[in-house]
Design a protein around this motif. Structure first.
Motif, PDB file in Angstrom:
ATOM      1  N   LYS A  88      -3.608  -5.485   4.559  1.00 52.97           N
ATOM      2  CA  LYS A  88      -2.781  -4.489   3.863  1.00 52.97           C
ATOM      3  C   LYS A  88      -3.228  -3.083   4.221  1.00 52.97           C
ATOM      4  O   LYS A  88      -2.390  -2.192   4.404  1.00 52.97           O
ATOM      5  CB  LYS A  88      -2.893  -4.682   2.350  1.00 52.97           C
ATOM      6  N   ASP A  92      -0.807  -0.395   6.038  1.00 55.81           N
ATOM      7  CA  ASP A  92      -0.484   0.865   5.362  1.00 55.81           C
ATOM      8  C   ASP A  92      -0.738   2.081   6.260  1.00 55.81           C
ATOM      9  O   ASP A  92      -0.181   3.155   6.012  1.00 55.81           O
ATOM     10  CB  ASP A  92      -1.292   1.013   4.060  1.00 55.81           C
ATOM     11  N   LYS A  93      -1.555   1.958   7.281  1.00 54.46           N
ATOM     12  CA  LYS A  93      -1.880   3.088   8.168  1.00 54.46           C
ATOM     13  C   LYS A  93      -0.784   3.343   9.092  1.00 54.46           C
ATOM     14  O   LYS A  93       0.055   3.429   9.568  1.00 54.46           O
ATOM     15  CB  LYS A  93      -3.171   2.821   8.948  1.00 54.46           C
TER      16      LYS A  93
END
Length: 93
Positions: A88, A92-93
């Motif tokens: 995750k 998310d990056k």
């Protein structure tokens, strides 16, 4: 000499923080031994040695069960929860 734990903590307290199933195993073992010692007077025709063997097996069984559950919980956290969190974070990056 640097240490990752507080020098005032006992070894038992460090283990309890690392794995909460250690105190559970200890408490269960002491509870079983205490219960079987109280039941010693009403053991009937059972020999003392057999009664003590049953007490030991019950206490050891509880401790081994607690250790097994602790290891499975630790493996679950290390191999399932942490990789999901890492995936995750990368997503998310």
């Amino acid at each position: 000499m640097s240490s990752s734990y507080d020098e005032n903590d006992s070894k038992l307290m460090r283990k309890a923080k690392e794995n909460p199933f250690v105190p559970l195993g200890l408490v269960g073992c002491l509870a079983i031994v205490g219960y079987r010692l109280m039941k010693m007077k009403s053991r009937g025709d059972t020999k003392m040695s057999v009664h003590l063997i049953h007490m030991r097996v019950g206490a050891q069984g509880f401790v081994v069960g607690a250790i097994t559950i602790g290891v499975l919980y630790s493996m679950y956290n290390d191999y399932i929860v942490k990789p999901r969190e890492q995936q995750k974070a990368v997503a998310d990056k």
